[in-house]
Design a protein around this motif. Structure first.
Motif, short mmCIF file in Angstrom:
data_model
loop_
_atom_site.label_atom_id
_atom_site.label_comp_id
_atom_site.label_asym_id
_atom_site.label_seq_id
_atom_site.Cartn_x
_atom_site.Cartn_y
_atom_site.Cartn_z
N LEU C 156 -5.76 35.87 23.69
CA LEU C 156 -5.14 35.71 22.32
C LEU C 156 -3.95 36.39 22.14
O LEU C 156 -2.90 35.79 21.40
CB LEU C 156 -6.27 35.88 21.14
CG LEU C 156 -7.21 34.86 20.80
CD1 LEU C 156 -8.19 35.35 19.65
CD2 LEU C 156 -6.36 33.73 20.22
N LYS C 157 -4.02 37.75 22.54
CA LYS C 157 -2.87 38.56 22.41
C LYS C 157 -1.48 38.06 23.47
O LYS C 157 -0.62 37.89 22.92
CB LYS C 157 -3.12 39.81 23.06
CG LYS C 157 -3.80 40.94 22.00
CD LYS C 157 -4.28 42.10 22.56
CE LYS C 157 -3.31 43.10 23.02
NZ LYS C 157 -3.56 44.15 23.69
N GLU C 158 -2.12 37.65 24.46
CA GLU C 158 -1.13 36.94 25.44
C GLU C 158 -0.41 35.64 24.71
O GLU C 158 0.88 35.35 24.50
CB GLU C 158 -1.69 36.59 26.67
CG GLU C 158 -0.67 36.60 27.84
CD GLU C 158 -1.54 36.61 29.17
OE1 GLU C 158 -1.01 35.75 29.98
OE2 GLU C 158 -2.55 37.12 29.39
N ILE C 159 -1.30 34.83 24.30
CA ILE C 159 -0.77 33.58 23.59
C ILE C 159 0.05 33.71 22.61
O ILE C 159 1.05 33.12 22.42
CB ILE C 159 -2.12 32.94 23.12
CG1 ILE C 159 -2.67 32.15 24.06
CG2 ILE C 159 -1.42 31.35 22.17
CD1 ILE C 159 -4.14 31.67 23.99
N PHE C 160 -0.01 34.79 21.44
CA PHE C 160 0.68 34.87 20.51
C PHE C 160 1.63 36.15 20.56
O PHE C 160 2.52 36.53 19.72
CB PHE C 160 -0.21 35.36 19.04
CG PHE C 160 -1.03 34.26 18.65
CD1 PHE C 160 -0.45 32.94 18.24
CD2 PHE C 160 -2.05 34.16 19.16
CE1 PHE C 160 -1.30 31.70 17.65
CE2 PHE C 160 -3.10 32.90 18.54
CZ PHE C 160 -2.47 31.85 18.05
#
Lengths: 110, 89, 162
Positions: C156-160
């Motif tokens: 999630l951190k990578e996606i956003f």
């Protein structure tokens, strides 16, 4: 309607009803309110999602026109189920409901 | 085949709703009752969708959608009331 | 452009939602849908939280597929637990430290944790640094924390991108 479509719809309906039933059995059999949160909020949501998928396939095959508005219900249920579970967990902790003996870790004070 | 599956599913969802109703009556805590009501409204959506397939009409879709909307809002309202003693702060 | 279409993603979703609700993909409904998709974000703009941008859309698709697979697999496991022996469960509360302070990312993470059976997100600390998670059958509490962080929070951190 071909036998294949009918089979797929029947299978989806049975899987969905099975998960719905399992969710409610969890509601009755599990020991405390925190573990009981797990059964209904997820098994039941998945069960209803499966039944709605069956409805989608059925009406698309029956009318020959793509019928996708059932997806809205599934989408809504999958977005709202975690929110109600979270609020109910908070409520249980606020009211300091009993937890089973074997639970490790402590709920937070509200 | 489909009518057999539908009948079996009606029975299964019916039993699920009875179990939920039992939990509403027995409790023991208020949170349990709210949780059981939450389960009951989701089960009733399943029942309505099944009934729609049984009758072969998609007229019941709106009813299912409305139950989903109202059920969620009422669960949140009751949980919020138990949590804060107030719904709109 | 920014003033009239404050959030293209929201507009696109509203348009899709309208077409689903109408269950009718005729040109008339499409035009009406565009009208709503442009009007509603402009009216509701002041109410929105700060939204993170999707940095890696490809990764998002993979994440959604992975979550769906997890929901299916874990539901089977929970069904087995419920039907076999509810008294032998090992429930536990665990505290998951969070690496991000973005409200939207935390909301998505908490929802995903709640949707995958076996775990329910129960509370978040006032400083938004810790998530309280209740597990239905936990063998090793540290392993559960590590798996939530590595399996859901990291992507999630990578996606956003935050």
């Amino acid at each position: 309607m071909s036998i294949w479509v009918e089979g797929v719809v029947a299978a989806l309906i049975l899987i969905g009803a099975g998960f719905t039933l399992v969710g409610s059995i969890g509601l009755v059999r599990l020991q405390d309110v925190y573990t009981r949160l797990h059964g209904p909020t997820k098994a039941t949501t998945l069960g209803v999602g499966s039944i709605i998928l069956a409805s989608l396939v059925f009406f698309t095959a029956k009318t020959g026109v793509l019928s996708v508005h059932e997806v809205l219900i599934t989408l809504f249920l999958f977005i709202t189920a975690p929110v109600s579970a979270h609020l109910l967990a908070k409520t249980a902790m606020h009211r300091q409901e009993k937890k089973v003996e074997s639970t490790r870790g402590e709920p937070w004070q509200q | 085949m489909l009518s057999f599956a539908l009948n079996a599913a009606f029975v299964m969802v019916g039993i699920a709703m009875l179990l939920g109703g039992w939990r509403v009556l027995v409790g023991p805590s208020l949170t349990d009752r709210v949780l059981a009501l939450d389960t009951l409204y989701i089960n009733s959506i399943a029942l309505i969708v099944l009934f729609g397939i049984y009758l072969g009409t998609s007229m019941y879709f709106e009813a299912a959608l409305l139950i989903a909307l109202i059920g969620f809002v009422s669960t949140v309202a009751v949980a919020k009331y138990l949590l804060r003693g107030d719904i709109i702060e | 452009m920014k003033r009239w279409v404050p959030s293209p993603m929201l507009s696109l979703m509203l348009w899709g939602l309208w077409l689903l609700l109408a269950n009718d993909f005729s040109p008339g409904q499409m035009v009406l849908g565009v009208f709503f998709a442009l009007l509603i974000p402009v009216i509701t703009e002041p109410f929105w939280l700060r939204r993170p941008r999707i940095v890696k859309p490809g990764k998002l698709v993979m994440f959604v597929l992975m979550v769906h697979r997890d929901i299916l697999v874990a539901n089977m496991a929970v069904a087995k637990l419920i039907l076999s022996s509810p008294s032998q469960l090992r429930p536990a509360f665990v505290e998951v430290p969070l690496d991000t302070d973005n409200e939207f990312v935390i909301t998505v993470l908490a929802s995903v944790v709640s949707l995958t059976p076996g775990t329910v997100s129960a509370d978040i600390s006032a400083d938004r640094r810790t998530l309280l998670v209740h597990g239905l059958d936990v063998e090793d509490r540290a392993a559960l924390v590590a798996s939530i962080k590595q399996r859901y929070e990291a992507p999630l951190k990578e996606i956003f991108g935050c």
